[in-house]
Design an enzyme around this catalytic site. Structure first.
Site, PDB file in Angstrom:
ATOM      1  N   GLY A   1      16.510 -54.929 -24.643  1.00 29.67           N
ATOM      2  CA  GLY A   1      15.571 -53.903 -25.095  1.00 29.67           C
ATOM      3  C   GLY A   1      15.849 -52.574 -24.421  1.00 29.67           C
ATOM      4  O   GLY A   1      16.172 -52.531 -23.232  1.00 29.67           O
TER       5      GLY A   1
ATOM      6  N   ARG B   1      21.236 -57.258 -29.466  1.00 31.31           N
ATOM      7  CA  ARG B   1      21.306 -58.645 -29.015  1.00 31.31           C
ATOM      8  C   ARG B   1      22.659 -59.206 -29.468  1.00 31.31           C
ATOM      9  O   ARG B   1      23.204 -58.774 -30.479  1.00 31.31           O
ATOM     10  CB  ARG B   1      20.183 -59.472 -29.637  1.00 31.31           C
ATOM     11  CG  ARG B   1      18.796 -58.858 -29.473  1.00 31.31           C
ATOM     12  CD  ARG B   1      18.285 -58.930 -28.049  1.00 31.31           C
ATOM     13  NE  ARG B   1      16.934 -58.357 -27.936  1.00 31.31           N
ATOM     14  CZ  ARG B   1      16.270 -58.243 -26.797  1.00 31.31           C
ATOM     15  NH1 ARG B   1      16.838 -58.656 -25.670  1.00 31.31           N
ATOM     16  NH2 ARG B   1      15.067 -57.716 -26.764  1.00 31.31           N
TER      17      ARG B   1
ATOM     18  N   ASP C   1      16.946 -59.593 -17.613  1.00 36.53           N
ATOM     19  CA  ASP C   1      17.490 -60.860 -17.126  1.00 36.53           C
ATOM     20  C   ASP C   1      18.573 -61.428 -18.037  1.00 36.53           C
ATOM     21  O   ASP C   1      19.580 -61.967 -17.559  1.00 36.53           O
ATOM     22  CB  ASP C   1      16.371 -61.882 -16.904  1.00 36.53           C
ATOM     23  CG  ASP C   1      15.538 -62.137 -18.152  1.00 36.53           C
ATOM     24  OD1 ASP C   1      15.699 -61.403 -19.146  1.00 36.53           O
ATOM     25  OD2 ASP C   1      14.725 -63.063 -18.134  1.00 36.53           O
TER      26      ASP C   1
ATOM     27  N   THR D   1      14.275 -52.360 -17.944  1.00 33.73           N
ATOM     28  CA  THR D   1      13.354 -53.025 -18.857  1.00 33.73           C
ATOM     29  C   THR D   1      11.949 -52.507 -18.595  1.00 33.73           C
ATOM     30  O   THR D   1      11.532 -52.399 -17.432  1.00 33.73           O
ATOM     31  CB  THR D   1      13.381 -54.554 -18.700  1.00 33.73           C
ATOM     32  OG1 THR D   1      12.252 -55.124 -19.368  1.00 33.73           O
ATOM     33  CG2 THR D   1      13.357 -54.973 -17.243  1.00 33.73           C
TER      34      THR D   1
ATOM     35  N   ASP E   1       9.215 -54.002 -19.066  1.00 33.65           N
ATOM     36  CA  ASP E   1       8.266 -55.058 -18.700  1.00 33.65           C
ATOM     37  C   ASP E   1       8.069 -55.222 -17.194  1.00 33.65           C
ATOM     38  O   ASP E   1       7.088 -55.822 -16.763  1.00 33.65           O
ATOM     39  CB  ASP E   1       8.709 -56.394 -19.290  1.00 33.65           C
ATOM     40  CG  ASP E   1       8.584 -56.433 -20.805  1.00 33.65           C
ATOM     41  OD1 ASP E   1       7.733 -55.713 -21.343  1.00 33.65           O
ATOM     42  OD2 ASP E   1       9.348 -57.178 -21.446  1.00 33.65           O
TER      43      ASP E   1
ATOM     44  N   ASP F   1       9.636 -57.223 -15.263  1.00 33.73           N
ATOM     45  CA  ASP F   1       9.496 -58.669 -15.132  1.00 33.73           C
ATOM     46  C   ASP F   1      10.575 -59.334 -14.286  1.00 33.73           C
ATOM     47  O   ASP F   1      10.735 -60.554 -14.340  1.00 33.73           O
ATOM     48  CB  ASP F   1       9.473 -59.313 -16.524  1.00 33.73           C
ATOM     49  CG  ASP F   1      10.715 -58.993 -17.353  1.00 33.73           C
ATOM     50  OD1 ASP F   1      11.531 -58.160 -16.914  1.00 33.73           O
ATOM     51  OD2 ASP F   1      10.857 -59.570 -18.441  1.00 33.73           O
TER      52      ASP F   1
ATOM     53  N   ARG G   1       4.871 -59.942 -22.960  1.00 34.45           N
ATOM     54  CA  ARG G   1       4.541 -61.298 -23.437  1.00 34.45           C
ATOM     55  C   ARG G   1       4.417 -62.286 -22.287  1.00 34.45           C
ATOM     56  O   ARG G   1       3.558 -63.167 -22.304  1.00 34.45           O
ATOM     57  CB  ARG G   1       5.619 -61.767 -24.421  1.00 34.45           C
ATOM     58  CG  ARG G   1       5.269 -63.049 -25.162  1.00 34.45           C
ATOM     59  CD  ARG G   1       6.241 -63.311 -26.288  1.00 34.45           C
ATOM     60  NE  ARG G   1       6.237 -62.243 -27.273  1.00 34.45           N
ATOM     61  CZ  ARG G   1       5.336 -62.143 -28.251  1.00 34.45           C
ATOM     62  NH1 ARG G   1       4.379 -63.035 -28.358  1.00 34.45           N
ATOM     63  NH2 ARG G   1       5.411 -61.144 -29.116  1.00 34.45           N
TER      64      ARG G   1
ATOM     65  N   GLN H   1       5.842 -47.781 -26.821  1.00 34.31           N
ATOM     66  CA  GLN H   1       5.947 -47.926 -25.368  1.00 34.31           C
ATOM     67  C   GLN H   1       7.385 -47.866 -24.864  1.00 34.31           C
ATOM     68  O   GLN H   1       7.621 -47.644 -23.684  1.00 34.31           O
ATOM     69  CB  GLN H   1       5.323 -49.261 -24.937  1.00 34.31           C
ATOM     70  CG  GLN H   1       3.828 -49.327 -25.179  1.00 34.31           C
ATOM     71  CD  GLN H   1       3.330 -50.759 -25.229  1.00 34.31           C
ATOM     72  OE1 GLN H   1       2.976 -51.334 -24.206  1.00 34.31           O
ATOM     73  NE2 GLN H   1       3.304 -51.354 -26.412  1.00 34.31           N
TER      74      GLN H   1
END
Length: 319
Positions: free
Chosen positions: A11, A72, A103, A125, A127, A129, A171, A251
């Protein structure tokens, strides 16, 4: 080492361009040739690669997205796909690679390092995360994008006396919801790391209405619950008109904040330095405002710690 490559994968995130810029210019400053790989690992397999110079990265530090584009790539997950990528790297004379992504992108970098290509990972990223680093490139910008949306939504919800559920990305990691919820003064923050009770959410809305509050904001991380069903249930239980706003890919876009530009610039330069030092299979992170690098396997094995203290603070400050 005479030639290195740089790619963005997974992303997109605001600040990726600043990182690419730093990689290219730091490399050229140190006498290296830089090849830009377009469309992530897809481009690595297909040979969608071109040399970059100082002008290639001019006027991009403030731009969101990634000039190298991203995609991807299922083929790269196969042994045959990785062998194709290795052949392409050798054809273009690329002796080291900087991978900017999350990741999944780091897993790809790890596989290349096992095939003998020195790789350095930069966390990009929204996120946030990745467990090994305090912040990832793009997270701060995403939070500020959500915060701006909350401010606008609050204006209209106050005018109509409504409650609004704002669904944000994340998510499996609730950091965007958590940080924007605290900064935006949300009544409730619903994240995947913590269970939620619909009655507790409704109770907070009713308490706010009873003390004369004209609006209510609920921040919901995607995937925790179905926003529109949750909104209907809240409206039925409280009698408060409830609307839903799904922010979606807004976002991911926008001009990166100063924080993300600086973090990306420092990490991009650090990645080139590590390659010049002969290091491989390393990822760059930040802890306490200090950059560090660590083994990619170790980094990927660390679980993300959820800030329970910050989560509890959102509840205390929303009474």
């Amino acid at each position: 080492m005479k030639t290195i490559g740089v790619l963005t994968s997974g992303g997109d995130a605001p600040g990726m361009n600043a990182a690419v810029r730093a990689v290219v210019r730091t490399a050229i400053y140190n006498g290296l040739k830089v090849m830009g790989v377009k469309q992530g690992y897809n481009g690595l397999i297909s040979g969608n690669i071109e040399e970059m110079n100082l002008s290639s990265v001019a006027d991009i530090i403030h731009r969101g997205g990634t000039i190298l584009r991203t995609a991807r790539c299922e083929e790269f997950k196969t042994e045959e796909g990785r062998k194709k990528a290795l052949t392409v790297l050798k054809v273009f004379g690329i002796e080291g690679l900087v991978v900017i992504g999350g990741d999944g992108s780091f897993q790809g970098a790890k596989k290349l390092s096992e095939l003998g290509i020195p790789t350095i990972g930069i966390p990009g990223t929204i996120d946030n995360d990745l467990g090994y680093t305090d912040y990832t490139i793009g997270f701060d910008t995403a939070v500020n994008t959500v915060l701006d949306a909350i401010s606008k939504i609050r204006d209209t919800s106050t005018s109509h006396g409504r409650a609004v559920i704002v669904e944000v990305m994340g998510r499996h990691c609730g950091d965007i919801a958590l940080y924007s919820g605290l900064a935006g003064g949300a009544e409730s923050v619903i994240v995947p790391e913590e269970g939620f009770n619909i009655d507790d959410v409704c109770k907070r809305l009713i308490q706010g209405r009873n003390r004369g509050k004209l609006h209510s904001i609920i921040i919901l991380a995607e995937g925790v619950g179905k926003a529109y069903e949750l909104g209907q249930e809240i409206q039925e239980k409280t009698g408060i008109e409830t609307r839903v706003t799904v922010l979606g890919h807004i976002q991911r876009g926008g001009s990166p904040t100063a924080f993300d530009r600086i973090l990306a610039s420092k990490m991009g330069a650090k990645a080139v330095e590590l390659l010049l030092e002969g290091k491989s299979a390393r990822v760059i992170g930040v802890k306490g405002n200090e950059l560090f690098d660590m083994d990619i396997d170790e980094a990927l094995s660390l679980e993300k710690d959820f800030d329970k203290g910050m989560y509890n603070l959102t509840k205390i400050l929303s009474i």
